[in-house]
Design a protein around this motif. Structure first.
Motif, PDB file in Angstrom:
ATOM      1  N   VAL A  35       0.785  -1.137  -0.151  1.00  0.00           N
ATOM      2  CA  VAL A  35      -0.013  -0.164  -0.103  1.00  0.00           C
ATOM      3  C   VAL A  35       1.061   1.286  -0.123  1.00  0.00           C
ATOM      4  O   VAL A  35       1.746   1.535   0.765  1.00  0.00           O
ATOM      5  CB  VAL A  35      -1.190   0.054   1.318  1.00  0.00           C
ATOM      6  N   HIS A  36       0.961   1.995  -1.103  1.00  0.00           N
ATOM      7  CA  HIS A  36       2.094   3.238  -1.344  1.00  0.00           C
ATOM      8  C   HIS A  36       1.079   4.328  -0.600  1.00  0.00           C
ATOM      9  O   HIS A  36       0.429   5.338  -1.245  1.00  0.00           O
ATOM     10  CB  HIS A  36       1.967   3.284  -2.624  1.00  0.00           C
ATOM     11  N   THR A  37       1.080   4.239   0.595  1.00  0.00           N
ATOM     12  CA  THR A  37       0.449   5.505   1.230  1.00  0.00           C
ATOM     13  C   THR A  37       1.358   7.134   0.939  1.00  0.00           C
ATOM     14  O   THR A  37       0.490   8.113   1.163  1.00  0.00           O
ATOM     15  CB  THR A  37       0.360   5.397   2.655  1.00  0.00           C
ATOM     16  N   ASP A  38       2.573   7.067   0.503  1.00  0.00           N
ATOM     17  CA  ASP A  38       3.192   8.083   0.329  1.00  0.00           C
ATOM     18  C   ASP A  38       3.742   8.386  -1.057  1.00  0.00           C
ATOM     19  O   ASP A  38       4.675   9.147  -1.428  1.00  0.00           O
ATOM     20  CB  ASP A  38       4.267   8.327   1.230  1.00  0.00           C
ATOM     21  N   ALA A  39       3.109   7.732  -1.998  1.00  0.00           N
ATOM     22  CA  ALA A  39       3.271   7.436  -3.468  1.00  0.00           C
ATOM     23  C   ALA A  39       3.078   8.900  -3.970  1.00  0.00           C
ATOM     24  O   ALA A  39       2.292   9.677  -3.728  1.00  0.00           O
ATOM     25  CB  ALA A  39       2.562   6.545  -4.216  1.00  0.00           C
ATOM     26  N   PRO A  40       4.191   9.553  -5.145  1.00  0.00           N
ATOM     27  CA  PRO A  40       4.185  10.960  -5.524  1.00  0.00           C
ATOM     28  C   PRO A  40       2.957  10.769  -6.480  1.00  0.00           C
ATOM     29  O   PRO A  40       2.409   9.811  -7.070  1.00  0.00           O
ATOM     30  CB  PRO A  40       5.597  10.799  -6.330  1.00  0.00           C
ATOM     31  N   ALA A  41       2.308  12.169  -6.650  1.00  0.00           N
ATOM     32  CA  ALA A  41       1.425  12.249  -7.689  1.00  0.00           C
ATOM     33  C   ALA A  41       1.830  12.070  -9.007  1.00  0.00           C
ATOM     34  O   ALA A  41       3.115  12.379  -9.251  1.00  0.00           O
ATOM     35  CB  ALA A  41       0.531  13.498  -7.498  1.00  0.00           C
ATOM     36  N   PRO A  42       0.966  11.639 -10.022  1.00  0.00           N
ATOM     37  CA  PRO A  42       1.404  11.440 -11.334  1.00  0.00           C
ATOM     38  C   PRO A  42       1.804  12.803 -11.842  1.00  0.00           C
ATOM     39  O   PRO A  42       1.193  13.879 -11.642  1.00  0.00           O
ATOM     40  CB  PRO A  42       0.076  10.698 -11.995  1.00  0.00           C
ATOM     41  N   PRO A  43       2.790  12.804 -12.810  1.00  0.00           N
ATOM     42  CA  PRO A  43       3.283  14.076 -13.281  1.00  0.00           C
ATOM     43  C   PRO A  43       2.173  14.783 -14.319  1.00  0.00           C
ATOM     44  O   PRO A  43       1.446  13.944 -14.964  1.00  0.00           O
ATOM     45  CB  PRO A  43       4.362  13.706 -14.050  1.00  0.00           C
ATOM     46  N   ASP A  44       1.900  15.908 -14.657  1.00  0.00           N
ATOM     47  CA  ASP A  44       1.083  16.425 -15.531  1.00  0.00           C
ATOM     48  C   ASP A  44       1.729  16.245 -16.697  1.00  0.00           C
ATOM     49  O   ASP A  44       2.894  15.942 -16.918  1.00  0.00           O
ATOM     50  CB  ASP A  44       1.145  18.116 -15.486  1.00  0.00           C
ATOM     51  N   ARG A  45       0.847  16.018 -17.783  1.00  0.00           N
ATOM     52  CA  ARG A  45       1.428  15.798 -19.356  1.00  0.00           C
ATOM     53  C   ARG A  45       0.544  16.632 -20.285  1.00  0.00           C
ATOM     54  O   ARG A  45      -0.500  17.154 -19.905  1.00  0.00           O
ATOM     55  CB  ARG A  45       1.001  14.229 -19.405  1.00  0.00           C
ATOM     56  N   ALA A  46       1.326  16.715 -21.355  1.00  0.00           N
ATOM     57  CA  ALA A  46       0.772  17.418 -22.549  1.00  0.00           C
ATOM     58  C   ALA A  46      -0.738  16.842 -22.900  1.00  0.00           C
ATOM     59  O   ALA A  46      -1.063  15.813 -22.738  1.00  0.00           O
ATOM     60  CB  ALA A  46       1.815  17.400 -23.796  1.00  0.00           C
ATOM     61  N   ARG A 183      -0.751  10.469 -27.119  1.00  0.00           N
ATOM     62  CA  ARG A 183      -0.877  10.642 -25.823  1.00  0.00           C
ATOM     63  C   ARG A 183       0.382  11.165 -25.409  1.00  0.00           C
ATOM     64  O   ARG A 183       0.896  10.357 -24.342  1.00  0.00           O
ATOM     65  CB  ARG A 183      -1.798   9.767 -25.231  1.00  0.00           C
ATOM     66  N   PRO A 184       1.186  12.109 -25.610  1.00  0.00           N
ATOM     67  CA  PRO A 184       2.538  12.336 -25.011  1.00  0.00           C
ATOM     68  C   PRO A 184       2.563  12.536 -23.595  1.00  0.00           C
ATOM     69  O   PRO A 184       1.757  13.052 -23.063  1.00  0.00           O
ATOM     70  CB  PRO A 184       2.746  13.749 -25.607  1.00  0.00           C
ATOM     71  N   GLY A 185       3.361  11.810 -22.891  1.00  0.00           N
ATOM     72  CA  GLY A 185       3.557  11.805 -21.559  1.00  0.00           C
ATOM     73  C   GLY A 185       2.667  11.012 -20.815  1.00  0.00           C
ATOM     74  O   GLY A 185       2.761  11.094 -19.646  1.00  0.00           O
ATOM     75  N   LEU A 186       1.815  10.114 -21.378  1.00  0.00           N
ATOM     76  CA  LEU A 186       1.141   9.097 -20.730  1.00  0.00           C
ATOM     77  C   LEU A 186       1.708   8.102 -19.755  1.00  0.00           C
ATOM     78  O   LEU A 186       2.601   7.396 -20.722  1.00  0.00           O
ATOM     79  CB  LEU A 186       0.147   8.468 -21.539  1.00  0.00           C
ATOM     80  N   LEU A 187       1.809   8.442 -18.535  1.00  0.00           N
ATOM     81  CA  LEU A 187       2.578   7.293 -17.831  1.00  0.00           C
ATOM     82  C   LEU A 187       1.697   7.101 -16.738  1.00  0.00           C
ATOM     83  O   LEU A 187       1.433   7.944 -15.743  1.00  0.00           O
ATOM     84  CB  LEU A 187       3.930   8.069 -17.357  1.00  0.00           C
ATOM     85  N   ARG A 225      -6.460   5.405  -9.312  1.00  0.00           N
ATOM     86  CA  ARG A 225      -5.161   5.128  -8.684  1.00  0.00           C
ATOM     87  C   ARG A 225      -3.661   5.196  -9.402  1.00  0.00           C
ATOM     88  O   ARG A 225      -2.709   5.412  -8.799  1.00  0.00           O
ATOM     89  CB  ARG A 225      -5.223   3.357  -8.355  1.00  0.00           C
ATOM     90  N   PHE A 226      -3.981   5.117 -10.942  1.00  0.00           N
ATOM     91  CA  PHE A 226      -2.617   5.204 -11.430  1.00  0.00           C
ATOM     92  C   PHE A 226      -2.512   6.672 -12.077  1.00  0.00           C
ATOM     93  O   PHE A 226      -1.893   6.859 -13.340  1.00  0.00           O
ATOM     94  CB  PHE A 226      -2.556   4.189 -12.828  1.00  0.00           C
ATOM     95  N   GLY A 227      -3.189   7.578 -11.684  1.00  0.00           N
ATOM     96  CA  GLY A 227      -3.202   8.979 -12.093  1.00  0.00           C
ATOM     97  C   GLY A 227      -3.573   9.389 -13.535  1.00  0.00           C
ATOM     98  O   GLY A 227      -2.923   9.914 -14.173  1.00  0.00           O
ATOM     99  N   ILE A 228      -4.546   8.366 -14.198  1.00  0.00           N
ATOM    100  CA  ILE A 228      -4.908   8.633 -15.585  1.00  0.00           C
ATOM    101  C   ILE A 228      -6.302   8.856 -15.710  1.00  0.00           C
ATOM    102  O   ILE A 228      -7.107   8.497 -14.780  1.00  0.00           O
ATOM    103  CB  ILE A 228      -4.336   7.403 -16.420  1.00  0.00           C
ATOM    104  N   THR A 229      -6.815   8.944 -16.740  1.00  0.00           N
ATOM    105  CA  THR A 229      -8.288   9.297 -17.097  1.00  0.00           C
ATOM    106  C   THR A 229      -8.974   7.761 -17.413  1.00  0.00           C
ATOM    107  O   THR A 229      -8.251   6.777 -17.764  1.00  0.00           O
ATOM    108  CB  THR A 229      -8.772  10.039 -18.049  1.00  0.00           C
ATOM    109  N   ASP A 230     -10.307   7.585 -17.182  1.00  0.00           N
ATOM    110  CA  ASP A 230     -11.017   6.536 -17.716  1.00  0.00           C
ATOM    111  C   ASP A 230     -10.800   6.346 -19.260  1.00  0.00           C
ATOM    112  O   ASP A 230     -10.578   5.035 -19.857  1.00  0.00           O
ATOM    113  CB  ASP A 230     -12.395   6.677 -17.698  1.00  0.00           C
TER     114      ASP A 230
END
Length: 267
Positions: A35-46, A183-187, A225-230
């Motif tokens: 359980v990653h309680t302190d995981a970093p937020a996903p980076p912004d992407r283009a 989808r540049p930067g999709l991570l 959870r993975f910082g991406i959209t549906d």
């Protein structure tokens, strides 16, 4: 309208089923269950990139028998609100009708034409075939380049396939795509287990590779959870059917989109 051999372009069900599937027998990368309680937020992407109008893909058909029984050039064009396909200089010496489709797997895949293909239907003439449509852009979430191979099969096969396949490819051609990164930067970044996304993540090189769903998961929570959209999650998994169940896996890497993350058909 073209028809789909399977529901490969359907949206993933919002609430996953309660029936667990057996885990695959193939080797997978280490699974991260912490359980990653302190995981970093996903980076912004283009912002997403729209594929410009014009020719975006080509393939030269080669007869599977090694002769010139079937030949022609496949041309994929982006224009307006969708993607169109044409067969140019098309020639066939195969008696009876033929069918034309795109497959997400390579030319060397056994039973290449049996499943998860996009069918353009029957080819009834020995001439150019213009105006074959893949439909509006949103059917492939703006990028059809996960299809790797153009395939011609006989409508009424007269012989049994030596590999036990339902359909025998009569001609194939690898599609060469010329499209930008849509989808540049999709991570995907795993920000931690939560209600609605409590499954395990397989990782490689320190980043999420795939996610195995559990009962009670929802599409929205998995994406969150993975910082991406549906829609990003659907883009990463264009071959996932509507009947997605607990125990199934979702791809999380752009490089593994399509057939690279889904086992190919077999005889």
């Amino acid at each position: 309208m073209p028809r789909l051999a399977t529901s490969v372009l359907g949206s993933i069900a919002l609430v996953l089923g309660l029936v667990a599937c057996s885990p695959p027998t193939t080797e997978t990368p280490p699974v991260d269950t912490a359980v990653h309680t302190d995981a970093p937020a996903p980076p912004d992407r283009a912002a997403d990139v729209v594929i410009p109008d014009g020719v975006i893909g080509t393939a030269e058909l080669t007869s599977a028998s090694g002769d010139n029984t079937i030949s022609g050039t496949v041309v994929v064009t982006a224009g307006g609100g969708g993607f169109d396909v044409a067969l140019k200089d098309f020639h066939s010496d195969v008696p009876g009708g033929l069918q034309f489709s795109f497959s997400p797997w390579s030319e060397t895949t056994t039973c290449l034409a049996d499943t998860d293909s996009f069918s353009f239907g029957n080819l009834s003439t020995d001439a150019d075939q213009p105006g074959l449509s893949m439909g509006p852009r949103d059917l492939s979430r703006g990028d059809p380049s996960y299809y790797l191979t153009a395939v011609i099969t006989a409508t009424d096969p007269t012989t049994t396939d030596p590999d036990g396949c339902v359909l025998t490819p009569r001609a194939v051609g690898t599609i060469t795509w010329d499209v930008p990164d849509t989808r540049p930067g999709l991570l995907a970044v795993d920000t931690g287990v939560r209600f609605g996304a409590g499954g395990a993540t397989a990782s490689a090189d320190g980043a999420p590779l795939s996610y195995r769903a559990v009962a009670g998961d929802t599409l929205n929570d998995i994406a969150d959870r993975f910082g991406i959209t549906d829609d990003d999650l659907g883009f990463l998994n264009p071959l996932t059917s509507r009947q997605f169940q607990a125990g199934d896996e979702l791809n999380l890497r752009v490089a593994l989109r399509g057939g690279a993350s889904v086992p190919p058909p077999s005889g």
